[in-house]
Scaffold this motif. Structure first.
Motif, PDB file in Angstrom:
ATOM      1  N   LYS A  45       0.836  -1.213   0.000  1.00 49.33           N
ATOM      2  CA  LYS A  45       0.000   0.000   0.000  1.00 49.33           C
ATOM      3  C   LYS A  45       0.868   1.259   0.000  1.00 49.33           C
ATOM      4  CE  LYS A  45      -4.171  -2.104   1.794  1.00 49.33           C
ATOM      5  NZ  LYS A  45      -5.176  -2.218   2.835  1.00 49.33           N
ATOM      6  N   LEU A  48       1.787   1.959  -3.602  1.00 50.28           N
ATOM      7  CA  LEU A  48       0.643   2.490  -4.363  1.00 50.28           C
ATOM      8  C   LEU A  48       0.189   3.867  -3.877  1.00 50.28           C
ATOM      9  CD1 LEU A  48      -1.487  -0.757  -4.624  1.00 50.28           C
ATOM     10  CD2 LEU A  48      -0.561   0.533  -6.544  1.00 50.28           C
ATOM     11  N   LEU A  50      -1.470   4.303  -1.100  1.00 52.64           N
ATOM     12  CA  LEU A  50      -2.673   4.168  -0.268  1.00 52.64           C
ATOM     13  C   LEU A  50      -2.321   4.448   1.192  1.00 52.64           C
ATOM     14  CD1 LEU A  50      -4.133   0.892  -1.815  1.00 52.64           C
ATOM     15  CD2 LEU A  50      -4.990   3.199  -2.139  1.00 52.64           C
ATOM     16  N   LEU A  74      -1.071   5.350 -11.367  1.00 45.08           N
ATOM     17  CA  LEU A  74      -1.905   4.213 -10.961  1.00 45.08           C
ATOM     18  C   LEU A  74      -2.333   3.359 -12.145  1.00 45.08           C
ATOM     19  CD1 LEU A  74      -4.063   5.956  -8.196  1.00 45.08           C
ATOM     20  CD2 LEU A  74      -2.423   4.106  -7.848  1.00 45.08           C
ATOM     21  N   MET A  79      -4.100  -4.639  -9.253  1.00 41.16           N
ATOM     22  CA  MET A  79      -3.945  -5.230  -7.917  1.00 41.16           C
ATOM     23  C   MET A  79      -5.052  -6.210  -7.598  1.00 41.16           C
ATOM     24  SD  MET A  79      -2.901  -3.759  -4.308  1.00 41.16           S
ATOM     25  CE  MET A  79      -3.133  -4.703  -2.807  1.00 41.16           C
ATOM     26  N   PHE A  81      -6.741  -7.828  -4.495  1.00 46.15           N
ATOM     27  CA  PHE A  81      -6.824  -7.642  -3.041  1.00 46.15           C
ATOM     28  C   PHE A  81      -7.118  -8.969  -2.345  1.00 46.15           C
ATOM     29  CE2 PHE A  81      -7.282  -3.380  -4.534  1.00 46.15           C
ATOM     30  CZ  PHE A  81      -6.742  -2.587  -3.531  1.00 46.15           C
ATOM     31  N   ALA A  85     -12.160  -7.585  -2.954  1.00 43.65           N
ATOM     32  CA  ALA A  85     -12.555  -6.160  -3.035  1.00 43.65           C
ATOM     33  C   ALA A  85     -13.350  -5.865  -4.306  1.00 43.65           C
ATOM     34  CB  ALA A  85     -11.336  -5.237  -2.935  1.00 43.65           C
ATOM     35  N   LEU A  86     -14.215  -6.818  -4.683  1.00 42.78           N
ATOM     36  CA  LEU A  86     -15.085  -6.566  -5.840  1.00 42.78           C
ATOM     37  C   LEU A  86     -16.215  -5.635  -5.411  1.00 42.78           C
ATOM     38  CD1 LEU A  86     -15.248 -10.219  -7.203  1.00 42.78           C
ATOM     39  CD2 LEU A  86     -13.926  -8.319  -8.135  1.00 42.78           C
ATOM     40  N   ARG A 149      -9.896  -8.554 -13.147  1.00 40.19           N
ATOM     41  CA  ARG A 149      -9.925  -7.092 -13.041  1.00 40.19           C
ATOM     42  C   ARG A 149      -8.505  -6.531 -12.972  1.00 40.19           C
ATOM     43  NH1 ARG A 149     -12.996  -4.290  -8.053  1.00 40.19           N
ATOM     44  NH2 ARG A 149     -11.183  -5.037  -6.921  1.00 40.19           N
ATOM     45  N   ASP A 161      -2.142  -9.547  -3.230  1.00 45.68           N
ATOM     46  CA  ASP A 161      -2.159  -9.534  -1.771  1.00 45.68           C
ATOM     47  C   ASP A 161      -2.849 -10.808  -1.285  1.00 45.68           C
ATOM     48  OD1 ASP A 161      -2.319  -9.023   0.904  1.00 45.68           O
ATOM     49  OD2 ASP A 161      -3.398  -7.126   0.745  1.00 45.68           O
TER      50      ASP A 161
ATOM     51  N   THR B 124     -13.918  -3.711   3.500  1.00 48.51           N
ATOM     52  CA  THR B 124     -13.583  -4.795   2.570  1.00 48.51           C
ATOM     53  C   THR B 124     -12.612  -4.330   1.467  1.00 48.51           C
ATOM     54  OG1 THR B 124     -15.562  -4.290   1.286  1.00 48.51           O
ATOM     55  CG2 THR B 124     -15.761  -6.027   2.927  1.00 48.51           C
ATOM     56  N   GLU B 125     -11.948  -3.213   1.701  1.00 50.22           N
ATOM     57  CA  GLU B 125     -10.911  -2.675   0.808  1.00 50.22           C
ATOM     58  C   GLU B 125     -11.435  -2.228  -0.555  1.00 50.22           C
ATOM     59  OE1 GLU B 125      -7.996  -5.999   1.073  1.00 50.22           O
ATOM     60  OE2 GLU B 125      -6.658  -4.479   1.915  1.00 50.22           O
ATOM     61  N   GLN B 126     -12.770  -2.078  -0.684  1.00 51.98           N
ATOM     62  CA  GLN B 126     -13.300  -1.623  -1.977  1.00 51.98           C
ATOM     63  C   GLN B 126     -12.921  -0.165  -2.253  1.00 51.98           C
ATOM     64  OE1 GLN B 126     -17.488  -2.820  -2.881  1.00 51.98           O
ATOM     65  NE2 GLN B 126     -17.299  -4.120  -1.082  1.00 51.98           N
ATOM     66  N   SER B 134      -7.707   4.201 -10.307  1.00 52.53           N
ATOM     67  CA  SER B 134      -7.637   5.622 -10.710  1.00 52.53           C
ATOM     68  C   SER B 134      -8.988   6.330 -10.579  1.00 52.53           C
ATOM     69  CB  SER B 134      -7.137   5.763 -12.151  1.00 52.53           C
ATOM     70  OG  SER B 134      -5.946   5.071 -12.345  1.00 52.53           O
TER      71      SER B 134
END
Lengths: 248, 257
Positions: A45, A48, A50, A74, A79, A81, A85-86, A149, A161, B124-126, B134
């Motif tokens: 992170k 990136l 974050l 970016l 990435m 996750f 993280a959808l 994705r 990750d 949930t890291e979304q 981006s």
């Protein structure tokens, strides 16, 4: 090439990164291993942006990550996750084509959908799942969608990750092989964080061990078993006794 | 000395919270002037906040208007003023009860939903995923919701006002024996443009507050189920209190003599 020089990050009195130095060569998959809570996710992170490091320098392709156009920076990354993280509210194909439906890489909707379906096929999913919501998929399928994705916009650099966390051993093996194949065929630079040794051996070109906020050892995967570092030996053999303190 | 330290720490914490909210608000509003604007998310928010709130707004307004008519009739009878039911129902609904009750129902229904959704996305890291793709979370999540709520709330309040007056009309005509055409004429004659304007402006302000609080608390959520729960609860409480405070300030601004 990704380079980290003396990177520090603390949360209160917890010094998660205490002077990390690491180089990820171009076109290779660097797997970072380390115990839970050792700061592996914070490391990725930080690259990136974050998480903002307290000090140190991170460069990607020679450019400092804190300078330049952030969107363009970016756009070079994909990435996967840990939990996928959808986006719950979007169907699978729109998750995969998210970057292709907006911003600098925007394409016509039909074209973006075609690319999404092609990427879904690449990760072993049929076009039938394209219109389903992520919540309707199993954990393994969600990981595949997340992988699709991550590669949809053909990034130069991909981060993974904990790609196999929560999967059964067979599905974990399938995901490991997929990542290995995709990284090789795309020629991408990759960084994977995991504590799953099967994943490490299946996909790593190089390995780095993060412990106590610093990189304890780094080298080619072939040297992992003869690292000469007691921390690495204890970790890769899963021993309770050794220099890494464990709670019982 | 320890008490002074506690008071000082509490004051500093409140000031810090106010500062964070101010920065968040400024950032959200500033994205209005900076492309891109996510139209699809905006339209979705309009439907979610506006269209799907209609049943609860309609029911709340109808029953409140009916109850108001009964109360005014019973209270007015003490000094032979039963005839003012249409006028007081109209002014009560349009100036106060319409905007405030619709605002509070939106705080309960929309603020909680926005806070829980965004907090879950954060946990949930979304939200992190959005950034790596981006996409600025303020632009994608906050701005469409806040703008949609600000624009649809005056419409919801207007509909609530009409249904509330209709509730009073039904009770007045069917239960209290008012002549229907006289009731309507008294209502229309009594209301002024100023009353309606204040109602709609209140609606816009309450919509802005309700959506902003949902986004603010959602984005600031802590980890885990407890974090999501705390963010949701905090957002509804903050939205309700701010709506009532803003209502007082706006009433003072519109109607002080």
């Amino acid at each position: 090439m990704i380079t980290l020089r003396d990177v520090h990050k603390s949360f209160g009195s917890n010094h998660v990164l205490a002077g990390v130095n690491l180089t990820v060569p171009q076109g290779e998959n660097m797997v970072v291993i380390g115990g839970s809570g050792s700061g592996k996710s914070i490391l990725i992170k930080s690259i990136l942006g974050l998480v903002k490091p307290d000090s140190g320098q991170i460069t990607v392709g020679g450019q400092d990550v804190t300078t330049g156009d952030r969107d363009a920076f970016l756009a070079r990354f994909g990435m996967l996750f840990q939990g996928g993280a959808l986006f719950d509210s979007l169907p699978v194909w729109q998750n995969v084509a998210f970057r292709l439906l907006r911003g600098a890489l925007k394409r016509p909707r039909d074209q973006a959908r075609d690319i999404a379906i092609e990427k879904l096929r690449r990760v072993g999913l049929s076009a039938d799942v394209a219109d389903r919501l992520p919540a309707e998929l199993s954990g393994g399928m969600q990981k595949r969608v997340s992988l699709a994705r991550a590669i949809a916009a053909e990034p130069e650099i991909i981060f993974f990750d904990e790609p196999t966390t929560g999967l059964d051993p067979i599905m974990a093996g399938v995901i490991n092989d997929l990542i290995r194949e995709i990284v090789t065929e795309m020629g991408a630079t990759a960084m994977t964080i995991t504590h799953d040794m099967t994943s490490v051996r299946a996909m790593a070109d190089r390995v780095a061990m993060l412990h106590g906020g610093v990189i304890r050892w780094t080298g080619p995967i072939a040297d992992l078993d003869n690292s000469g570092d007691p921390h690495v030996d204890q970790f890769i053999h899963g021993r309770a006794e050794g220099p890494i303190a464990t709670l019982r | 000395m320890r008490i002074l330290a506690y008071i000082g720490a509490a004051v500093l914490a409140q000031l810090a919270a106010f500062g964070r909210l101010s920065i968040f608000t400024a950032q959200a509003v500033s994205h209005l002037a900076r492309p891109p604007f996510y139209w699809r998310e905006f339209v979705t928010a309009v439907v979610q906040i506006g269209w799907f709130s209609l049943p609860v707004v309609g029911l709340t307004a109808f029953f409140t208007g009916g109850a108001l008519a009964l109360q005014i009739y019973a209270g007015g009878a003490r000094f032979s003023a039963e005839a003012v039911v249409p006028q007081i129902v109209a002014i009560g609904m349009v100036r106060e009860l319409g905007p405030v009750l619709v605002g509070l129902m939106i705080a309960a229904r929309v603020t909680s939903s926005i806070a829980a959704e965004i907090a879950t996305m954060k946990v949930t890291e979304q939200i992190d995923a959005l950034v790596t793709l981006s996409t600025h979370p303020m632009k994608y999540l906050t701005l469409p919701r806040v703008l949609a709520a600000t624009l649809v709330m005056p419409v919801l309040v207007g509909i609530g006002d009409i249904i509330g007056i209709f509730g009073g009309f039904v009770v007045g005509v069917e239960r209290l024996g008012f002549n229907s055409s006289a009731y309507l004429k008294n209502t229309v004659d009594f209301l002024q443009v100023h009353d309606i304007t204040s109602s709609l402006v209140k609606g816009a302000v309450f919509g802005f507050v309700a959506a902003l609080m949902g986004c603010y608390y959602g984005m600031g959520s802590d980890r885990g189920a407890m974090g999501v729960g705390r963010a949701t609860k905090g957002s509804v409480v903050a939205a309700a209190v701010l709506i009532l405070a803003a209502n007082f300030a706006l009433t003072e601004a519109f109607f002080s003599t």
